[in-house]
Write a protein that holds these residues in place. Structure first.
Motif, PDB file in Angstrom:
ATOM      1  N   SER A 456       2.024 -64.388  -8.229  1.00 39.47           N
ATOM      2  CA  SER A 456       2.632 -63.695  -9.369  1.00 39.47           C
ATOM      3  C   SER A 456       2.312 -64.387 -10.691  1.00 39.47           C
ATOM      4  O   SER A 456       2.252 -65.614 -10.786  1.00 39.47           O
ATOM      5  N   ILE A 457       2.135 -63.567 -11.699  1.00 39.44           N
ATOM      6  CA  ILE A 457       2.038 -64.031 -13.085  1.00 39.44           C
ATOM      7  C   ILE A 457       3.106 -63.265 -13.851  1.00 39.44           C
ATOM      8  O   ILE A 457       3.105 -62.035 -13.890  1.00 39.44           O
ATOM      9  N   GLY A 458       4.037 -64.007 -14.443  1.00 37.06           N
ATOM     10  CA  GLY A 458       5.222 -63.369 -15.000  1.00 37.06           C
ATOM     11  C   GLY A 458       6.332 -63.327 -13.961  1.00 37.06           C
ATOM     12  O   GLY A 458       6.318 -64.093 -12.981  1.00 37.06           O
ATOM     13  N   LYS A 459       7.304 -62.434 -14.124  1.00 32.90           N
ATOM     14  CA  LYS A 459       8.455 -62.401 -13.229  1.00 32.90           C
ATOM     15  C   LYS A 459       8.042 -62.044 -11.801  1.00 32.90           C
ATOM     16  O   LYS A 459       7.302 -61.086 -11.578  1.00 32.90           O
ATOM     17  N   VAL A 460       8.543 -62.831 -10.834  1.00 25.50           N
ATOM     18  CA  VAL A 460       8.232 -62.615  -9.425  1.00 25.50           C
ATOM     19  C   VAL A 460       9.115 -61.496  -8.873  1.00 25.50           C
ATOM     20  O   VAL A 460      10.338 -61.522  -9.029  1.00 25.50           O
ATOM     21  N   VAL A 461       8.479 -60.529  -8.231  1.00 24.28           N
ATOM     22  CA  VAL A 461       9.213 -59.470  -7.530  1.00 24.28           C
ATOM     23  C   VAL A 461       9.029 -59.729  -6.038  1.00 24.28           C
ATOM     24  O   VAL A 461       7.945 -59.549  -5.483  1.00 24.28           O
ATOM     25  N   PHE A 462      10.079 -60.190  -5.400  1.00 24.05           N
ATOM     26  CA  PHE A 462       9.998 -60.524  -3.978  1.00 24.05           C
ATOM     27  C   PHE A 462       9.977 -59.258  -3.131  1.00 24.05           C
ATOM     28  O   PHE A 462      10.545 -58.230  -3.535  1.00 24.05           O
ATOM     29  N   PRO A 463       9.354 -59.330  -1.973  1.00 27.34           N
ATOM     30  CA  PRO A 463       9.378 -58.169  -1.073  1.00 27.34           C
ATOM     31  C   PRO A 463      10.817 -57.862  -0.664  1.00 27.34           C
ATOM     32  O   PRO A 463      11.652 -58.762  -0.545  1.00 27.34           O
ATOM     33  N   GLU A 464      11.087 -56.584  -0.471  1.00 22.40           N
ATOM     34  CA  GLU A 464      12.442 -56.160  -0.149  1.00 22.40           C
ATOM     35  C   GLU A 464      12.897 -56.757   1.185  1.00 22.40           C
ATOM     36  O   GLU A 464      12.127 -56.841   2.143  1.00 22.40           O
ATOM     37  N   VAL A 465      14.157 -57.194   1.212  1.00 22.16           N
ATOM     38  CA  VAL A 465      14.723 -57.744   2.449  1.00 22.16           C
ATOM     39  C   VAL A 465      14.733 -56.653   3.514  1.00 22.16           C
ATOM     40  O   VAL A 465      15.159 -55.524   3.243  1.00 22.16           O
ATOM     41  N   PRO A 466      14.246 -56.936   4.716  1.00 24.38           N
ATOM     42  CA  PRO A 466      14.218 -55.929   5.780  1.00 24.38           C
ATOM     43  C   PRO A 466      15.576 -55.263   5.979  1.00 24.38           C
ATOM     44  O   PRO A 466      16.609 -55.929   6.011  1.00 24.38           O
ATOM     45  N   LYS A 467      15.543 -53.946   6.107  1.00 24.86           N
ATOM     46  CA  LYS A 467      16.773 -53.159   6.144  1.00 24.86           C
ATOM     47  C   LYS A 467      17.636 -53.421   7.363  1.00 24.86           C
ATOM     48  O   LYS A 467      18.858 -53.364   7.305  1.00 24.86           O
TER      49      LYS A 467
END
Length: 481
Positions: A456-467
């Motif tokens: 990531s460059i800038g704000k990190v968007v983490f993968p969605e937590v498994p449902k």
């Protein structure tokens, strides 16, 4: 006579002779001569998790804390009385609620699994070591009982006009105050058989009327005590010292001389009881050690929540814990010349992080300068061949609820991060993935999270937590069911 040491718990008096502490204090009451206690647990109600049968329902953590705190005061009040202290309890409003028992029931399987949390009834009167059996009832018409009220007669003359009962007391108690009609017990007295100590339960008083505080008309002293508050406190202290003196003069016990403690004067049953007591004390030591170990474990596990609201070293340590959970090898670096908040690496790459917490602001570019210097200083080390990936961990607006927080990083910070290939991690986001990975081993998801930070460059968007981990529900249920 030397001044009495007085402690108030759950409220304060405008007098230097009386010190004060909150209900959640771990203070020992043996350090004081007179203790004024108000069983106020409203702070727990504000932190309630849900409701059950119309009553506030506490989380597992808050349930444990309330029960432990109530047991602490029961123990301390009882010990204080047995050591000759006067404990005066103001019978505030009964506060019923539900607390977790630590037991759960499970039904269904997989995504349809339902978790039922077993709860039990509780109230603020559990902190008082007397079987009061309070019943909610309110009024001001109160009279002295025919017996057992001599010691409080002068107090009652002084403070009856500002006293009101919030509960009627049941159980086998010795009354000192009754309702004017119906003779219901609203004040009690219990004296120790082995010391000059006593537990006195009296109707409640409002210790914080508006007239006790300086208003906004006096900006320099706003919120301070008024002369009226100081006069009230002086009268209160004088009255309770008079109660203490009266109780001592009527039940003065002679301390047992050393010669009378000789074993030849001890009863056989007393010896057996002492042996039984010693065994119980030994068992308690083992249980207490186990309890302290579990408390330490709970604190260690709960430290991850510092990602939500902390700054400084507590935030740094929580970040290190979270990075370990994700699968990084982590450390802090300080060789006397350079100091880095976090150095962490995995098979995917090596990174250097800086942490910043802000009370009521977004994260700005200040730490990016420090982070760039750290990457440069790190690269100057002989054992480092490539520049580490810079990561800025930010916890802005840390005292606000997560849902109410504005954008965590300033526009200028995001722009500067793009030019320096820096990853920006919002620590509450880091908490969510660390919480999931702590509860469930998921190597594939952990690898995705590591990759998100590294790329990531800038704000990190983490993968969605498994449902599937949030499937099912957890509902409270009474332990009486």
């Amino acid at each position: 006579m030397a001044n009495k040491k007085i402690l108030t718990i759950g409220f304060s008096l405008a007098d230097d002779q009386a010190e004060s502490c909150e209900f959640d204090s771990e203070a020992s009451l043996l350090d004081w001569d007179i203790i004024l206690f108000k069983p106020d647990i409203n702070d727990y109600l504000y932190r309630r998790e849900s409701t059950f049968e119309g009553k506030p329902c506490l989380s597992d953590d808050q349930s444990f804390k309330l029960r432990a705190q109530s047991e602490h005061w029961r123990r301390e009040i009882k010990a204080a009385i047995e050591h000759g202290k006067l404990v005066l309890v103001f019978l505030s409003e009964l506060t019923p609620l539900s607390i977790a028992t630590g037991k759960k029931e499970y039904s269904g399987t997989g995504r349809n699994q339902k978790v039922t949390r077993i709860v039990a009834g509780y109230d603020n009167y559990q902190s008082i070591p007397l079987g009061l059996k309070p019943i909610i009832s309110k009024g001001k018409e109160i009279k002295l009982s025919a017996k057992n009220s001599d010691c409080i007669s002068s107090y009652w003359y002084e403070f009856s006009s500002v006293s009101s009962y919030k509960v009627i007391v049941g159980g086998e108690v010795t009354p000192c105050l009754l309702t004017k009609h119906g003779d219901k017990v609203v004040g009690t007295i219990a004296t120790s058989k082995n010391s000059n100590g006593a537990l006195l339960c009296l109707p409640d008083i409002d210790f914080y009327p508006a007239s006790f505080f300086v208003g906004e008309e006096d900006e320099a002293n706003e919120g301070g005590w008024t002369p009226e508050a100081k006069q009230f406190a002086a009268r209160m202290i004088k009255a309770i010292i008079s109660i203490d003196k009266s109780l001592r003069s009527s039940s003065e016990l002679t301390p047992e001389p050393d010669w009378a403690k000789d074993t030849k004067y001890r009863l056989s049953q007393e010896k057996l009881a002492s042996q039984k007591l010693l065994k119980i004390e030994q068992d308690l030591e083992v249980i207490q050690a186990e309890k302290e170990a579990v408390i330490d474990e709970v604190k260690d596990l709960g430290r991850l929540r510092n990602l939500l609201f902390e700054k400084g070293k507590p935030l740094e340590f929580a970040i290190l814990d979270a990075l370990k959970i994700i699968g990084f090898e982590v450390s802090q670096f300080d060789n006397g010349e350079s100091e880095f908040d976090a150095v962490f690496e995995s098979k995917e790459g090596r990174l250097i992080g800086e942490a910043e917490g802000k009370d009521n602001k977004a994260i700005n570019i200040d730490k990016l300068r420090q982070l760039a210097m750290n990457v440069h200083e790190d690269l100057e080390r002989d054992e480092v061949c490539e520049p580490a990936k810079p990561v800025l961990f930010g916890n802005p607006y840390r005292l606000q609820s997560i849902d109410d927080r504005p954008e965590p990083f300033t526009t200028k910070c995001i722009s500067a991060a793009s030019s320096s290939s820096t990853a920006l991690v919002f620590t509450p986001d880091l908490f969510l993935i660390a919480k999931y990975l702590k509860d469930k081993h998921d190597a594939k998801y952990a690898a995705k999270c590591r990759k998100a930070i590294l790329t990531s460059i800038g704000k990190v968007v983490f993968p969605e937590v498994p449902k599937e981990v949030v499937a099912g529900s957890e509902q409270p249920k009474s332990d009486e069911a």
